[in-house]
Design an enzyme around this catalytic site. Structure first.
Site, mmCIF file in Angstrom:
data_model
loop_
_atom_site.group_PDB
_atom_site.id
_atom_site.type_symbol
_atom_site.label_atom_id
_atom_site.label_comp_id
_atom_site.label_asym_id
_atom_site.label_seq_id
_atom_site.Cartn_x
_atom_site.Cartn_y
_atom_site.Cartn_z
ATOM 1 N N GLY A 46 -2.654 -12.283 8.062
ATOM 2 C CA GLY A 46 -3.393 -12.753 9.238
ATOM 3 C C GLY A 46 -4.384 -13.854 8.917
ATOM 4 O O GLY A 46 -4.684 -14.694 9.776
ATOM 5 N N HIS A 53 -8.054 2.470 20.062
ATOM 6 C CA HIS A 53 -7.236 1.408 20.654
ATOM 7 C C HIS A 53 -7.840 0.901 21.965
ATOM 8 O O HIS A 53 -7.858 -0.299 22.228
ATOM 9 C CB HIS A 53 -5.812 1.904 20.901
ATOM 10 N N GLN A 91 0.837 -1.205 0.000
ATOM 11 C CA GLN A 91 0.000 0.000 0.000
ATOM 12 C C GLN A 91 0.875 1.259 0.000
ATOM 13 O O GLN A 91 2.066 1.203 0.271
ATOM 14 C CB GLN A 91 -0.914 0.001 1.235
ATOM 15 N N ASP A 100 -7.672 -5.725 14.019
ATOM 16 C CA ASP A 100 -7.449 -4.278 13.904
ATOM 17 C C ASP A 100 -6.964 -4.024 12.477
ATOM 18 O O ASP A 100 -5.782 -3.786 12.234
ATOM 19 C CB ASP A 100 -6.399 -3.865 14.942
ATOM 20 N N SER A 101 -7.908 -4.093 11.537
ATOM 21 C CA SER A 101 -7.535 -4.106 10.118
ATOM 22 C C SER A 101 -7.954 -2.816 9.415
ATOM 23 O O SER A 101 -8.684 -2.004 9.970
ATOM 24 C CB SER A 101 -8.239 -5.277 9.427
#
Ligand code: SAM
Length: 293
Positions: free
Chosen positions: A143, A67, A36, A161-162
């Site tokens: 993952g 978070h 990316q 947490d994508s």
């Protein structure tokens, strides 16, 4: 779509007819990683800003909301979270929150793009301050594959947490992934999925997450909304799915007596987030079972 005009970073949400802007002092970093485009800016009022493929990921000023909500509701619901896995989360902030829990003996961060973590170490050092904790483990890879290969019944909490459910992250929102996660979880285990905006995605992404988690065998599923000023609509959510662990109850006394500092999370915020807004209850009524409130 993004634009950078006269000292402003702007993310345009064309299909929503909206945009979000931050005034920037300067661009600190730009690279095309194998996965990316990664950009870091110094902003005038929100600290440093990370952008992936034109989408705002985080700013130093408000990422604590995300978070903390991705971590503490699940870890204070699980009876004794000993092994925790973060999928994605390359900025390391979720890992830092996980490691605040004294019960955690082993934590893994499985991030596909090592460059995100290396940039965070440089530009968001406060998020990486637990990286040297002896309980922290890092694997840079996909993952989806990692969860498929892990030993069954070996994890207490999986936190996804994508990025948004496109490209490399698409498989992290798929039924097959939840099935693999279900196998990886021990009894009483919990999976947490970042589940986008309640205002934009309740009838689509959030509904699909509920349906697929249940199809995978997660018996309880609950979406907790929370504010996130720099994401589309300023309102975000995480969805928890559990293996026979009631999500409406949590270790409230432990949350009240926690031996670490939080800035957003406390037991009142946790209780409030469990009360889903009425339009979400209506939209998800086939999915939310009466006994789950
Ligand atoms: N808070 C952010 C949000 O909701 O937009 C997420 C931040 S975190 C930086 C997201 C990370 O997920 C990115 O660094 C990305 O490289 C990673 N990621 C995406 N797909 C992945 C996959 N299949 N396996 C592991 N990590 C993945």
């Amino acid at each position: 779509m993004t634009a950078l005009n006269e000292g402003w970073f702007t993310e345009v949400f064309q299909d929503q007819g909206t945009a979000f802007s931050l005034q920037v002092k300067r661009k600190l970093h730009e690279e095309q990683t194998p996965f990316q485009k990664l950009e870091i800016y110094e902003t005038e009022t929100f600290g440093n800003l990370m952008v992936l493929d034109g989408c705002v990921m985080l700013t130093s000023r408000d990422i604590f909301l995300y978070h903390e909500m991705m971590t503490h509701p699940a870890l204070f619901t699980h009876r004794q979270p000993r092994k925790v896995v973060v999928i994605g989360g390359g900025d390391c902030g979720t890992l830092r929150e996980v490691l605040r829990h004294p019960d955690v003996e082993e934590a893994w961060q499985i991030e596909i793009d090592e460059r995100v973590t290396r940039a965070s170490e440089k530009y968001f050092p406060e998020l990486c301050e637990a990286n040297d904790d002896p309980r922290a483990n890092f694997f840079f890879g996909d993952g989806v594959q990692w969860i498929r290969d892990i030993e069954p019944d070996s994890v207490d909490v999986i936190i996804v947490d994508s990025t948004d459910p496109v490209g490399a992250a698409e498989g992290l929102f798929a039924l097959d992934f939840y099935r693999d996660a279900m196998l990886a979880l021990r009894e009483g285990g919990i999976i947490v999925q970042q589940s986008e905006s309640p205002l934009l995605h309740t009838d689509t992404i959030i509904r699909d997450i509920h349906t697929d988690m249940r199809k995978a065998g997660l018996t309880q599923v609950r979406t907790l909304p929370f504010p996130q000023p720099v994401y589309p609509t300023g309102w975000w959510s995480c969805t928890l799915g559990s293996k026979e662990n009631p999500l409406m109850y949590f270790r409230e006394e432990d949350a009240d007596n926690r031996a670490f500092v939080t800035r957003y999370y406390n037991s009142g915020v946790h209780n409030g987030a469990l009360a889903m807004p009425q339009f979400m209850v209506d939209a998800l009524e086939d999915e939310v079972r009466p006994e789950e409130g």
